[in-house]
Design a protein around this motif. Structure first.
Motif, PDB file in Angstrom:
ATOM      1  N   ALA A 424      13.966   8.468 -18.328  1.00 58.15           N
ATOM      2  CA  ALA A 424      13.064   7.620 -18.176  1.00 58.15           C
ATOM      3  C   ALA A 424      11.498   8.564 -18.478  1.00 58.15           C
ATOM      4  CB  ALA A 424      12.909   6.824 -17.221  1.00 58.15           C
ATOM      5  N   GLY A 425      11.388   9.486 -17.843  1.00 54.57           N
ATOM      6  CA  GLY A 425      10.183  10.235 -17.915  1.00 54.57           C
ATOM      7  C   GLY A 425      10.036  10.914 -19.587  1.00 54.57           C
ATOM      8  N   VAL A 430       6.695  10.245 -24.448  1.00 56.77           N
ATOM      9  CA  VAL A 430       6.614  10.058 -25.952  1.00 56.77           C
ATOM     10  C   VAL A 430       5.373   9.091 -26.091  1.00 56.77           C
ATOM     11  CG1 VAL A 430       7.518   8.862 -27.914  1.00 56.77           C
ATOM     12  CG2 VAL A 430       8.752  10.464 -26.393  1.00 56.77           C
ATOM     13  N   GLY A 431       5.262   7.891 -25.144  1.00 60.09           N
ATOM     14  CA  GLY A 431       4.192   6.982 -25.183  1.00 60.09           C
ATOM     15  C   GLY A 431       2.878   7.831 -25.100  1.00 60.09           C
ATOM     16  N   ILE A 432       3.074   8.643 -23.826  1.00 56.78           N
ATOM     17  CA  ILE A 432       1.495   9.366 -23.406  1.00 56.78           C
ATOM     18  C   ILE A 432       1.275  10.054 -24.477  1.00 56.78           C
ATOM     19  CG2 ILE A 432       0.661  10.752 -21.936  1.00 56.78           C
ATOM     20  CD1 ILE A 432       2.561  10.030 -19.699  1.00 56.78           C
ATOM     21  N   ALA A 433       2.063  11.028 -25.408  1.00 61.43           N
ATOM     22  CA  ALA A 433       1.568  11.894 -26.367  1.00 61.43           C
ATOM     23  C   ALA A 433       1.087  10.980 -27.454  1.00 61.43           C
ATOM     24  CB  ALA A 433       3.083  12.732 -26.822  1.00 61.43           C
ATOM     25  N   VAL A 434       1.844   9.889 -27.958  1.00 59.36           N
ATOM     26  CA  VAL A 434       1.103   9.154 -29.145  1.00 59.36           C
ATOM     27  C   VAL A 434      -0.053   8.644 -28.743  1.00 59.36           C
ATOM     28  CG1 VAL A 434       1.596   6.829 -30.303  1.00 59.36           C
ATOM     29  CG2 VAL A 434       3.287   8.673 -29.884  1.00 59.36           C
ATOM     30  N   ASP A 435      -0.371   8.127 -27.303  1.00 55.78           N
ATOM     31  CA  ASP A 435      -1.672   7.556 -26.857  1.00 55.78           C
ATOM     32  C   ASP A 435      -2.630   8.346 -27.068  1.00 55.78           C
ATOM     33  OD1 ASP A 435      -3.345   5.500 -25.311  1.00 55.78           O
ATOM     34  OD2 ASP A 435      -3.358   7.196 -23.878  1.00 55.78           O
ATOM     35  N   PRO A 490      16.448  11.961  -7.688  1.00 56.17           N
ATOM     36  CA  PRO A 490      15.924  11.193  -8.962  1.00 56.17           C
ATOM     37  C   PRO A 490      14.730  10.938  -9.177  1.00 56.17           C
ATOM     38  CG  PRO A 490      17.890  10.186  -8.096  1.00 56.17           C
ATOM     39  CD  PRO A 490      17.600  11.012  -7.154  1.00 56.17           C
ATOM     40  N   VAL A 491      13.878  10.682  -8.286  1.00 58.45           N
ATOM     41  CA  VAL A 491      12.385  10.631  -7.915  1.00 58.45           C
ATOM     42  C   VAL A 491      11.697  11.892  -8.541  1.00 58.45           C
ATOM     43  CG1 VAL A 491      10.251   9.928  -6.918  1.00 58.45           C
ATOM     44  CG2 VAL A 491      12.323   8.613  -6.611  1.00 58.45           C
ATOM     45  N   ARG A 492      12.209  13.077  -7.971  1.00 56.10           N
ATOM     46  CA  ARG A 492      11.686  14.413  -8.248  1.00 56.10           C
ATOM     47  C   ARG A 492      12.037  14.785  -9.694  1.00 56.10           C
ATOM     48  NH1 ARG A 492      12.024  19.409  -3.995  1.00 56.10           N
ATOM     49  NH2 ARG A 492       9.953  18.738  -2.708  1.00 56.10           N
ATOM     50  N   GLY A 493      13.241  14.419 -10.146  1.00 55.49           N
ATOM     51  CA  GLY A 493      13.728  14.425 -11.726  1.00 55.49           C
ATOM     52  C   GLY A 493      12.698  13.826 -12.472  1.00 55.49           C
ATOM     53  N   VAL A 496       9.379  15.781 -12.642  1.00 55.23           N
ATOM     54  CA  VAL A 496       9.340  16.969 -13.326  1.00 55.23           C
ATOM     55  C   VAL A 496       9.318  16.714 -14.772  1.00 55.23           C
ATOM     56  CG1 VAL A 496      10.916  18.964 -13.890  1.00 55.23           C
ATOM     57  CG2 VAL A 496      10.670  18.129 -11.592  1.00 55.23           C
ATOM     58  N   THR A 497      10.194  15.764 -15.259  1.00 59.09           N
ATOM     59  CA  THR A 497       9.865  15.692 -16.744  1.00 59.09           C
ATOM     60  C   THR A 497       8.458  14.959 -17.006  1.00 59.09           C
ATOM     61  OG1 THR A 497      11.068  13.728 -16.349  1.00 59.09           O
ATOM     62  CG2 THR A 497      12.402  15.253 -17.060  1.00 59.09           C
ATOM     63  N   LEU A 498       8.062  14.144 -16.467  1.00 59.56           N
ATOM     64  CA  LEU A 498       6.649  13.677 -16.595  1.00 59.56           C
ATOM     65  C   LEU A 498       5.568  14.718 -16.328  1.00 59.56           C
ATOM     66  CD1 LEU A 498       4.913  11.092 -17.302  1.00 59.56           C
ATOM     67  CD2 LEU A 498       4.859  10.663 -14.578  1.00 59.56           C
TER      68      LEU A 498
END
Length: 531
Positions: A424-425, A430-435, A490-493, A496-498
């Motif tokens: 999900a992160g 992807v949305g943040i990059a496009v933004d 999972p919150v940490r996961g 990290v990806t975000l």
């Protein structure tokens, strides 16, 4: 903003290429990757929710921790009074969560109080007499002195017990050869253990459920195991292997398991039976040599969790600091015992309070749904950018694709565990990059409407959108950092990806996309902007 030196452009391209290549091992079978050099074997590890596995929630026995502390205070009290030659009557007892000592002479009470207050230590190793002590010493009257463990001292002891238990649990789990287990504290007295890929937790529970308190003690040959009473300095124990055989073992510990430096399973060359070979550290080897030299011809007991594993007779002094344990072991039980001896003893017993097993089918279903969400989201974003910004939309899509590849490359480089929230992160990234690209392109449109020519508008668009993009990404990165700091599992996961996605987004938006646009400008020398 649109000018790049040759070396700078080469550095940007090489950076993106190298980071993307780090994701390559994920596309090959694990067995094949293991044949590669060690530096090339780093890859993503799927979390419990993606590949299935075992989930255990362990609880530390708080009553055992309190009992151990009180027994330590009792032993320290007895030693302190004997060293000061202060007599006491009725023994030193533990009653109502406190240690009680009755002084024989009323005139010795002030001296006893002063001496016993030296037993109390500052909590957490703090220096100075003003620091809070771990034991409260009070005069209960009639020559009775009470030593009560303070609540802050018990909280501190529990904290240290949890930390030590986590280290030992981690060593035991890692000895099983499992991949990237998650072991962390939960609450004040619990430990969370997640082992991806482990479908049967029975063996794991057996290993974690054993305190593994190893001791080497002498067998008391002056008393018979069948007699009703046991000498005060000995106790009755039974053998670990069935049928249970009673032993009278002295309470004095000659060498403790904490002084073992190594333990390995093996086979006796003469009999072929499974054994465990062990080795002491320097201190343990010296104690073991002295103990065996003083007791030649006498049996000594190897005790694990108050059960006798073996009780061989000492034939000659053992001065090499090495030995072996035999006792009708199977290959599996010998290996398990070696694991426990190497990992060390738990400071307190652990009990399983919650257990879950996630099947690989459920994990595969999560992967498929995560992939579907990622594909649908990415396709919609790509189509939107192409329709809205045409050629510049193509540039943005190329940058976003490289951005995602860099995220997977960095996660692989860190040997990170990918969970469903982590996916999900990535989708959010992807949305943040496009933004970021949308902000740049809309700024270019504004500059064009303001009357600037094509090249000047492009340059101004990148330059003036920089502050806005940095502000939005920094605030998002702060949120990700907070999630990582206070979150678990999972919150940490997700955090990290975000967080990694934000870093790669800033890189691709202001270096890679700008480099692509700059190359197009130099090639086409446009009079208008197809945006």
């Amino acid at each position: 903003m649109l000018y790049f030196t040759r070396w700078r452009a080469l550095g940007i391209i090489l950076t993106a290429l190298v980071v993307c290549l780090c994701a390559v091992p994920n596309f090959f079978p694990e067995a094949q990757v293991k044949t590669w050099p060690a530096w090339a074997q780093r890859r993503l590890v799927l979390g419990l929710d993606l590949q299935g596995g075992s989930y255990l929630l362990l609880e530390v026995d708080a009553n055992y921790v309190k009992k151990e502390k009180l027994e330590q205070v009792r032993d320290d009290t007895r030693k302190a009074l004997r060293d000061a030659r202060i007599g006491f009557t009725g023994g030193i007892t533990i009653r109502n969560d406190a240690v009680e000592a009755r002084i024989a002479k009323e005139t010795d009470v002030p001296a006893a109080l002063a001496k016993l207050r030296e037993v109390a230590q500052p909590i957490g190793g703090l220096l100075g007499s003003s620091a809070q002590r771990d034991v409260d010493v009070t005069d209960a009257g009639g020559g009775l002195i009470r030593l009560a463990v303070s609540q802050p001292a018990m909280i501190e002891r529990m904290r240290k017990t949890i930390e030590q238990s986590i280290q030992i649990v981690e060593r035991r789990v890692n000895e099983l050869g499992t991949v990237e287990p998650l072991i962390q504290r939960q609450g004040t007295d619990r430990i969370l253990v997640q082992v991806p890929g482990l479908q049967d937790p029975t063996h794991l529970k057996e290993l974690l459920g054993k305190t593994a308190k190893m001791e080497f003690r002498m067998v008391d040959t002056t008393a018979s195991p069948d007699q009703a009473t046991v000498p005060a300095d000995s106790e009755r124990l039974v053998s670990a292997s069935p049928p249970p055989v009673p032993y009278i073992v002295k309470k004095q510990v000659l060498v403790s398991g904490s002084e073992l430096s190594d333990a390995q399973p093996g086979f006796d060359q003469r009999t072929g039976e499974a054994i465990v070979s062990f080795k002491f550290n320097t201190s343990g080897a010296r104690k073991f040599a002295q103990a065996t030299a003083d007791n030649v011809g006498q049996p000594f007991a190897i005790v694990l969790d108050n059960k006798v594993i073996s009780a061989p007779v000492i034939r000659e002094p053992i001065t090499g600091g090495q030995g072996q344990i035999s006792g009708s072991f199977t290959v599996q039980s010998a290996n398990d015992l070696a694991i426990l001896m190497r990992a060390g003893a738990l400071p307190a017993p652990l009990t399983v309070v919650e257990e879950r097993t996630v099947g690989p089918g459920l994990g595969q279903d999560s992967i498929e749904k995560g992939e579907l969400a990622a594909y649908v989201g990415s396709i919609l974003v790509i189509v939107f950018m192409l329709i809205t910004y045409r050629l510049f939309g193509v540039f943005a899509n190329i940058a976003v694709a490289i951005n995602v590849a860099m995220i997977f490359g960095l996660l692989s480089l860190l040997n990170a565990t990918l969970t469903l929230p982590g996916i999900a992160g990535i989708v959010l990234t992807v949305g943040i990059a496009v933004d970021s690209n949308v902000l740049i392109y809309e700024r270019i449109r504004e500059e064009l409407r303001g009357g600037r020519n094509a090249i000047s508008a492009i340059d101004a668009g990148f330059k003036r959108a920089l502050a806005t993009i940095l502000d939005s990404n920094i605030t998002t990165f702060i949120a990700a950092a907070v999630l990582f700091y206070i979150g678990t599992g999972p919150v940490r996961g997700f955090a990290v990806t975000l967080g990694i996605g934000i870093i790669t987004t800033v890189f691709t938006a202001f270096t890679l996309t700008r480099l692509i646009v700059a190359a197009w400008v130099r090639w086409k020398r446009p009079q208008t902007v197809p945006i």
